[in-house]
Design an enzyme around this catalytic site. Structure first.
Site, PDB file in Angstrom:
ATOM      1  N   ASP A 179      44.079  19.624  -8.001  1.00 22.81           N
ATOM      2  CA  ASP A 179      44.327  18.766  -8.940  1.00 22.81           C
ATOM      3  C   ASP A 179      43.861  19.200 -10.707  1.00 22.81           C
ATOM      4  O   ASP A 179      44.204  20.209 -10.853  1.00 22.81           O
ATOM      5  CB  ASP A 179      43.745  17.235  -8.800  1.00 22.81           C
ATOM      6  CG  ASP A 179      44.129  16.274  -9.824  1.00 22.81           C
ATOM      7  OD1 ASP A 179      45.384  15.565  -9.468  1.00 22.81           O
ATOM      8  OD2 ASP A 179      43.474  15.753 -10.321  1.00 22.81           O
ATOM      9  N   TYR A 308      44.965  12.856 -22.621  1.00 24.42           N
ATOM     10  CA  TYR A 308      45.186  12.618 -24.155  1.00 24.42           C
ATOM     11  C   TYR A 308      44.904  13.768 -24.982  1.00 24.42           C
ATOM     12  O   TYR A 308      45.351  13.881 -26.278  1.00 24.42           O
ATOM     13  CB  TYR A 308      44.662  11.201 -24.559  1.00 24.42           C
ATOM     14  CG  TYR A 308      43.033  11.559 -24.683  1.00 24.42           C
ATOM     15  CD1 TYR A 308      42.464  12.004 -25.639  1.00 24.42           C
ATOM     16  CD2 TYR A 308      42.050  10.561 -23.706  1.00 24.42           C
ATOM     17  CE1 TYR A 308      41.011  12.146 -25.799  1.00 24.42           C
ATOM     18  CE2 TYR A 308      40.860  10.685 -23.609  1.00 24.42           C
ATOM     19  CZ  TYR A 308      40.411  11.360 -24.664  1.00 24.42           C
ATOM     20  OH  TYR A 308      38.920  11.310 -24.689  1.00 24.42           O
ATOM     21  N   HIS A 356      46.463  14.234  -1.094  1.00 23.76           N
ATOM     22  CA  HIS A 356      46.510  15.130  -1.980  1.00 23.76           C
ATOM     23  C   HIS A 356      44.874  15.701  -2.250  1.00 23.76           C
ATOM     24  O   HIS A 356      44.601  16.842  -2.368  1.00 23.76           O
ATOM     25  CB  HIS A 356      46.817  14.203  -3.423  1.00 23.76           C
ATOM     26  CG  HIS A 356      46.572  15.051  -4.663  1.00 23.76           C
ATOM     27  ND1 HIS A 356      47.413  16.376  -4.853  1.00 23.76           N
ATOM     28  CD2 HIS A 356      45.661  14.854  -5.723  1.00 23.76           C
ATOM     29  CE1 HIS A 356      47.042  16.593  -5.981  1.00 23.76           C
ATOM     30  NE2 HIS A 356      46.298  15.812  -6.482  1.00 23.76           N
TER      31      HIS A 356
END
Length: 378
Positions: A179, A308, A356
């Site tokens: 991830d 972000y 995952h």
């Protein structure tokens, strides 16, 4: 402070725990919308029962004691207070390996994996494949300080990780990540190629895009079409959400444990490719330990910096060619595409799939495959 390494223990104040239980007891739940299962989001019945268990059945102090069973430390690197686990193996010749957790996870992701790496003998593995394990908390997650300014990148974190391993006295080591960790782990090799033995990625390398479709084989095209239909490709777009307004959404997660629980459950559900209910794939207490850690540290917003602060979004991980790479799960990614940016030496086709966050779901299979990869490069 300089290069000082300080011991650390988790000790959540009792008033914080009491406040969590109080807020859970006063939760205002919405009505259930029409629809089957999870198609409108987290079902009210599931959330109500899980919130009740979080308040009445789940034992944070027991989880806290378990986490404190791992030696933990803090140190300052690149102006940032960094929290990490450092668990040394008793086996001679153990290879140091640095593990990087994902989002929305924490060092809790590896609670079941660490012992299998440091003490393979106790888990039916070859003691010659033992590892010393280092697990940093990514800046903004858990007990690591949040980034003080904008412009943070996974490359910067990769340089921090290389600095941490140097500070711990490790000259040669492996790195692993899934991830978010799949972006950071290759950056450690880019920062310190002479010190990294190999990069092991749980998944993400070789993921196809629309640009790759024209050159796909029939088998690859079928896998690509399957990929497009998966929940984790079509669920809540957290990248867009957190890139646009992380501060706005953090008010709800920071103020309401039920909102925080629902958000975490939504993502863990979407990340579940096993076909089984979430509670059957990841231990409920382990899941709630991760949620509790976010709640107690107030890191819902600060952990969203990869979304972000990355211009144009993260895209798929690309990897690196400085050192050899191993991948736990090759499907539905394509080795042919991954080899454009990586020197792949390990790509099993038969590793068991599931959630995952495979370290929480199948720690035995993951540990065995990691040992197989690092045996090739150590």
């Amino acid at each position: 402070m300089g290069h000082e390494i300080r011991p650390f223990r988790i000790d959540i104040p009792q008033p914080d725990l009491d406040e969590l239980h109080d807020r859970l007891s006063r939760a205002r739940l919405p009505r259930q919308l029409p629809g089957e299962g999870w198609e409108r989001g987290v079902p009210v019945a599931w959330l109500a029962e899980t919130a009740r268990y979080w308040r009445e059945g789940y034992d944070w102090r027991r989880a806290e004691a378990r986490l404190n069973g791992f030696p933990q430390f803090t140190t300052e690197i690149d102006g940032q207070e960094l929290h990490f686990l450092h668990v040394r193996s008793a086996e001679p010749g153990a290879l140091p390996v640095l593990l990087t957790h994902g989002w929305p996870n924490s060092f809790v992701e590896f609670a079941e994996l660490i012992g299998r790496l440091t003490d393979p003998r106790a888990h039916g593995g070859d003691p010659a494949a033992a590892c010393h394990v280092v697990v940093p908390s990514v800046p903004g997650f858990a007990f690591s300080a949040p980034p003080r300014g904008t412009g943070w990148t996974t490359a910067r974190v990769g340089r921090m990780w290389a600095g941490l391993m140097d500070r711990l006295g490790y000259d040669r080591y492996g790195v692993q990540g899934g991830d978010l960790g799949a972006y950071i782990a290759p950056e450690v090799a880019a920062a310190a190629p002479g010190h990294v033995a190999g990069v092991y990625v749980l998944g993400g390398l070789g993921f196809p895009t629309e640009e790759d479709v024209p050159e796909m084989t029939g088998e690859e095209r079928a896998a690509y079409e399957w990929l497009q239909g998966q929940d984790w490709m079509n669920g809540v777009d957290h990248h867009a959400l957190l890139r646009a307004a992380p501060q706005t959404f953090a008010y709800g997660w920071q103020d309401s444990p039920v909102a925080a629980l629902a958000w975490m459950a939504q993502k863990f559900h979407e990340f579940n490719a096993s076909g089984k209910p979430l509670d059957e794939v990841i231990d409920r207490d382990l899941f709630l330990t991760n949620v509790s850690l976010y709640w107690f540290t107030g890191t819902w917003a600060s952990s969203s910096w990869p979304m972000y602060d990355t211009p144009g979004g993260l895209g798929w991980p690309r990897g690196q060619k400085a050192v050899p790479t191993g991948v736990y799960s090759g499907m539905p990614a394509f080795r042919r595409l991954a080899e454009r940016h990586n020197t792949i030496v390990h790509w099993p086709a038969d590793n068991p799939e599931g959630h995952h966050f495979v370290a929480m779901d199948r720690p035995d299979a993951l540990a065995a495959d990691m040992r197989a990869f690092f045996a090739k490069v150590r």
